[in-house]
Design a protein around this motif. Sequence first.
Motif, PDB file in Angstrom:
ATOM      1  N   UNK A   1     -23.131 -68.061  25.846  1.00  0.00           N
ATOM      2  CA  UNK A   1     -23.652 -68.552  24.558  1.00  0.00           C
ATOM      3  C   UNK A   1     -25.083 -69.048  24.752  1.00  0.00           C
ATOM      4  N   UNK A   2     -25.288 -69.816  25.827  1.00  0.00           N
ATOM      5  CA  UNK A   2     -26.619 -70.366  26.111  1.00  0.00           C
ATOM      6  C   UNK A   2     -27.646 -69.252  26.283  1.00  0.00           C
ATOM      7  N   UNK A   3     -27.270 -68.213  26.995  1.00  0.00           N
ATOM      8  CA  UNK A   3     -28.188 -67.095  27.228  1.00  0.00           C
ATOM      9  C   UNK A   3     -28.532 -66.391  25.917  1.00  0.00           C
ATOM     10  N   UNK A   4     -27.505 -66.088  25.125  1.00  0.00           N
ATOM     11  CA  UNK A   4     -27.716 -65.358  23.872  1.00  0.00           C
ATOM     12  C   UNK A   4     -28.606 -66.131  22.911  1.00  0.00           C
ATOM     13  N   UNK A   5     -28.424 -67.448  22.853  1.00  0.00           N
ATOM     14  CA  UNK A   5     -29.160 -68.265  21.883  1.00  0.00           C
ATOM     15  C   UNK A   5     -30.300 -69.071  22.513  1.00  0.00           C
ATOM     16  N   UNK A   6     -30.623 -68.745  23.758  1.00  0.00           N
ATOM     17  CA  UNK A   6     -31.743 -69.373  24.465  1.00  0.00           C
ATOM     18  C   UNK A   6     -31.666 -70.913  24.420  1.00  0.00           C
ATOM     19  N   UNK A   7     -30.497 -71.412  24.794  1.00  0.00           N
ATOM     20  CA  UNK A   7     -30.271 -72.858  24.859  1.00  0.00           C
ATOM     21  C   UNK A   7     -30.226 -73.257  26.329  1.00  0.00           C
ATOM     22  N   UNK A   8     -31.074 -74.172  26.715  1.00  0.00           N
ATOM     23  CA  UNK A   8     -31.067 -74.655  28.101  1.00  0.00           C
ATOM     24  C   UNK A   8     -29.970 -75.693  28.276  1.00  0.00           C
TER      25      UNK A   8
END
Length: 190
Positions: A29-36
């Motif tokens: 999810x973090x990768x797809x939505x660019x969330x660190x």
Amino acid sequence: MYIIAGLGNPTKEYNGTRHNVGFDAIDAIAKKYKINVDSKKHKGIFGTGYVEGYKVILVKPLTYMNLSGESIREFIDYYKVEPEDELIILYDDIDLDVGQLRIRKKGSAGGHNGIKSIIAHVGTQNFMRVKIGVGEKPKHMDLADYVLGHFSKEERQLVDESITNAVEAVELMITRDADAAMNVYNQKVR
């Protein structure tokens, strides 16, 4: 706002194990939505961002699986979310075939110690969850050895596909509701 938490164990030796597919799903999810997901607080590592326009906090408890509820409770209290409507937990399930998903709006722990801890600390069984199938434990194996073991190459491919589906299920849960996700993903694979 949603708290989306994946369950797992925090140290490197557990990376890629059956018990850590919840962490793998949060990473996807973090990768797809660019969330660190790199801030530390409330006994967890987390990141804030948006999924399909909705504010989310992605969480990986650092308490080890059996104490996951301690971290989840602190996040719920701090961000003042309602567990029934704004908490989604992703985790491994040995009662599902590898690659199978099961979405639930509530329920018992079903023998999963991470969920047992969350229910105990949050005080309710009513929270959304995405169970990611890791396959049944072979009869000759100890449960701990099995869930802390790694997938075969073939299994890993199925799990990676199911993690992609888990991300899409979370998107549906947020943009529509858990029932919509259940209608799409609560079906047996093969």
